[in-house]
Structures are given as structure tokens and as C-alpha cells.
Design an enzyme around this catalytic site. Structure first.
Site, PDB file in Angstrom:
ATOM      1  N   SER A 127      -3.334  -0.813  15.054  1.00 31.97           N
ATOM      2  CA  SER A 127      -4.111   0.349  15.481  1.00 31.97           C
ATOM      3  C   SER A 127      -4.506   0.189  16.940  1.00 31.97           C
ATOM      4  O   SER A 127      -4.658  -0.940  17.444  1.00 31.97           O
ATOM      5  CB  SER A 127      -5.365   0.495  14.622  1.00 31.97           C
ATOM      6  N   TYR A 132     -12.650  -4.509  11.409  1.00 33.78           N
ATOM      7  CA  TYR A 132     -11.341  -3.839  11.358  1.00 33.78           C
ATOM      8  C   TYR A 132     -10.599  -4.008  12.678  1.00 33.78           C
ATOM      9  O   TYR A 132      -9.403  -4.333  12.710  1.00 33.78           O
ATOM     10  CB  TYR A 132     -11.551  -2.361  11.042  1.00 33.78           C
ATOM     11  N   GLY A 159       1.753   4.718   3.777  1.00 33.64           N
ATOM     12  CA  GLY A 159       2.680   3.920   2.980  1.00 33.64           C
ATOM     13  C   GLY A 159       3.506   4.775   2.039  1.00 33.64           C
ATOM     14  O   GLY A 159       4.717   4.575   1.900  1.00 33.64           O
ATOM     15  N   GLY A 219       0.813  -1.213   0.000  1.00 36.61           N
ATOM     16  CA  GLY A 219       0.000   0.000   0.000  1.00 36.61           C
ATOM     17  C   GLY A 219       0.842   1.256   0.000  1.00 36.61           C
ATOM     18  O   GLY A 219       0.477   2.263   0.597  1.00 36.61           O
ATOM     19  N   SER A 250      -0.073   5.494  -1.416  1.00 34.80           N
ATOM     20  CA  SER A 250      -0.837   6.597  -0.815  1.00 34.80           C
ATOM     21  C   SER A 250      -0.707   6.550   0.699  1.00 34.80           C
ATOM     22  O   SER A 250      -0.252   5.555   1.281  1.00 34.80           O
ATOM     23  CB  SER A 250      -2.318   6.510  -1.222  1.00 34.80           C
ATOM     24  N   GLY A 251      -1.137   7.646   1.331  1.00 36.77           N
ATOM     25  CA  GLY A 251      -1.222   7.683   2.782  1.00 36.77           C
ATOM     26  C   GLY A 251       0.092   7.441   3.492  1.00 36.77           C
ATOM     27  O   GLY A 251       1.158   7.886   3.076  1.00 36.77           O
TER      28      GLY A 251
END
Length: 381
Positions: free
Chosen positions: A257, A290, A134, A128, A131-132
Site C-alpha cells: 500500500s 498497518y 483477492g 484471502g 472477497s475483495g
């Protein structure tokens, strides 16, 4: 200062003039010390200022360091054809300042942490990475010389990310490879393609993930959030485990997270409920799926570290912090609203990069009571 004049240099440090009977000397490797001829002793500190000094840089052009017949260091000036026991660099000594390690916090950007580090001999794979978090992690490592591979499911977006980094520094070694974590076939194909390059692998960042997605099954028949966030990375690590061990010291970084704290994987009898990991549509709630995947990330990272750390492969699970401007909240209006309310308490993507090669372990504390129940499940793929 007769020695300075003999070396062809003027005294440029009058404030540090030595008391009578003292002499400034230097070791072979450039450290300055002071000789007291009256008391027949030496010391590292300047007798007046108390400072330590060292010679900066190489010898001036035309000078060479040799040893005389008594074993003492002498300096030969080939241009003026003369020899002296005085190190000509002593005219340009610098203070030996002890730099205390900088303390990092939630506002520290990756480029600050990596300042002065050379990653030109490291190969890093980031899932990933287009974007973000990554992308910012890939960018930071690439700008410090690392060979970075973006493992992404969308090669078009990954290609644009590569171009963006290379526009910032034309020597950046970045490339994109296809890897769709929602497909075990694609993960295995990526691993085979990477191995065909005959590259080492020093850092594997398991970053890609999805959140608040509507229920769906992957081509492998598993709930998509669980497979993308956990099982796909699990398989990727297994496929690349031999490369990681050959490349030791190496590191696996699993992006988890804090939301892992708001779930459980055990039933009322205290046993792992497999139905919770890949639930049917009627039992599915996107946020809970998640959270469970993130808990699996941490349990997997702990067990991976336990098994591979004796072989020089270390695993850390990290919480990147609460961030704005990520795509993780854009698929559900409620998450967008909550993120907007939390904006004053979050950090930017610039501050949220992951630095997996630092010696400080960036570990997220796990729920210890789950370890014994989950570890075997995680490895019996």
C-alpha cells in the site's frame, strides 16, 4: 484475374487491382508479396495501396500444398484434380495491421488486460481470495483457464466464492484450502497440503490482510496486524519456495500500500526498532501498525526478488489503488467516514484486480534508505 478463376474463385477485391506487369504471390507461410515483371523485382507492399497482406486461415477443403521438382510451391486441388502455383487463400487476404500495445491506467479492468491470454497451464494461489481484491483477481484468472486455489481462513466463505466463479463459467478450475495467516501452524499445514497435490506453482499472490483492528495477540504471541499482513506471508513464501523454483518462471506478488510511506522502522540511532513491529497494547495504533506491515511487505519483496530472480522467480510489490467497497475500512467508523469522503477519487473493486503474470513489472518504489537495515531482519525468521 485468370489465376483466381482457375482456382475456382471470383475476384472479390477489384479496388486493389494490380497495375499491368504486376503479379500477386504468397510465401509458404502465407505472406503476400508482389512481383513486378517489367522491372524484375518484388516487394511486400501493394503497388497502389501500399498495404501489406497475408493469407487468412487454412487452405480450403480439398486443397494441399506441395513442392514441385524445381522446388517451387504448388497447390493441389484434389476435388477438381488440378494443380496451380496460385495460393487459393489469396482471394481472402487480410490487411496486416500493426496493433500498437494498449496503454493501461487506473481505470483498466483485469478482464481487459487478460483478454486473449490463456492461463490453462498456470497454477495460482491467492491468499484471502474469497472477497475483495483477492476474489476479483481469482475470478479473472479462473475465467482465463488458470487453476486457482483460494487460501482462506474461512472455508465457508471461500466455498461460496468458488461456487460464484463456477456459476459464471462451469469449466472454471477453482478450489478452496484452509490457511489462517494468524497461525504459523495453519500456514505450514497449508504448505504441506499444497505440496501433497504435486502441483507446480506459477503465481503466489500474497493478498490477505487486516486493517484498523483492535490490539490482539495471535496464538504465536505476536501482534495480529503484523503477523497477518506480513509474517504469515513471509512464512508461506519460505514454505513454498522450493515449489516456486521448480515451477520457474514463477512470480510472487505482495499486495502492499502507498500507506507504507507514512511510517518508519528505525529508532533515533538509525537502527531497526523491533519493538515497533509487534508493539505492546499501550504503544499500539492500528493504522500505524498497518503502515509498518506494508513497509515490511515492500522490503521483503525487494529482497526476495534479489535472491530468487536468478532462479526464475520474480517478486513484485503492488499498490492496488484506493478503493471503495472493501472490508478493510469497516471495522472503524472513522475509516468508513474518510472512505466516504474520498469516494469520488477512488475506483471500484472491478478496476482494482491484480495481474501478476503480465510482463510489465508492477512495482512500488521503496524507501531505499531502509533496504540495508531491513533485509537481514526479513530473512532471519
Amino acid at each position: 484475374m485468370a489465376a483466381l478463376k482457375y482456382a475456382g474463385m471470383d475476384d472479390t477485391d477489384s479496388e486493389d487491382e494490380l497495375p499491368p506487369g504486376w503479379e500477386e504471390r504468397s510465401t509458404k507461410d502465407g505472406w503476400v508479396y508482389y512481383a513486378n515483371h517489367d522491372e524484375m523485382k518484388t516487394q511486400w507492399e501493394h503497388p497502389k495501396t501500399g498495404k501489406k497482406k497475408r493469407c487468412a486461415g487454412d487452405l480450403p477443403y480439398g486443397w494441399e500444398q506441395e513442392t514441385d521438382e524445381k522446388g517451387q510451391i504448388v497447390y493441389v486441388d484434389h476435388i477438381n484434380k488440378r494443380t496451380t502455383y496460385f495460393d487459393p487463400r489469396q482471394a481472402f487476404t487480410v490487411e496486416d495491421v500493426i496493433i500498437k500495445p494498449k496503454r493501461y491506467d487506473g481505470n483498466t479492468a483485469a478482464l481487459e488486460i487478460l483478454q486473449g491470454r490463456d492461463f490453462s497451464d498456470k497454477v495460482i494461489v491467492i491468499t484471502g481470495g474469497n472477497s475483495g481484491i483477492g476474489f476479483e483477481t481469482a475470478r479473472s484468472f479462473a475465467l482465463h483457464g488458470a487453476h486457482v486455489i483460494l487460501a482462506c481462513r474461512n472455508l465457508s466463505r471461500a466455498g461460496k466464492a468458488v461456487i460464484s466463479i463456477q456459476e459464471e463459467w462451469h469449466k472454471a478450475r477453482v478450489e478452496a484450502m484452509m490457511c489462517d495467516l494468524a497461525s504459523f501452524r495453519s500456514v505450514r499445514e497449508f504448505a504441506d497440503s499444497f505440496k501433497a497435490k504435486n502441483l507446480p506453482l506459477h503465481i503466489l499472490v500474497c493478498n490477505a490482510g487486516v486493517c484498523t483492528q483492535p490490539w490482539s495477540l495471535t496464538e504465536d504471541g505476536l501482534e495480529s496486524t503484523f503477523q497477518v499482513c506480513h509474517l504469515g506471508h513471509f512464512l508461506l513464501v519460505q514454505c513454498l519456495q522450493d515449489v516456486l523454483r521448480r515451477s520457474a518462471p514463477a512470480r510472487v506478488v505482495v499486495v502492499s500500500s502507498e500507506s507504507h510511506r507514512f511510517t518508519d522502522l528505525l529508532d533515533s540511532c538509525g537502527k531497526v526498532d523491533l519493538a515497533l513491529l509487534s508493539p505492546a497494547k499501550k504503544n499500539y495504533w492500528s493504522m500505524l501498525a498497518y503502515n509498518r506491515a506494508k513497509l515490511c511487505n515492500i522490503l521483503f519483496s525487494n529482497e526476495l526478488h534479489r535472491r530468487l530472480s536468478p532462479h526464475g522467480v520474480y517478486s513484485n510489490a503492488v499498490h492496488p489503488g484506493n478503493m471503495m467497497y472493501t472490508s478493510i475500512h469497516q471495522s472503524w467508523w472513522l475509516m468508513t467516514f474518510l472512505f466516504t469522503l474520498a469516494r469520488p477519487f477512488t475506483k471500484s473493486m472491478w478496476d482494482a484486480k491484480i495481474e501478476p503474470w503480465l510482463p510489465v513489472p508492477l512495482c512500488v518504489e521503496t524507501k531505499q534508505q531502509h533496504n540495508n537495515n531491513i533485509s537481514l531482519l526479513e530473512w532471519e525468521f
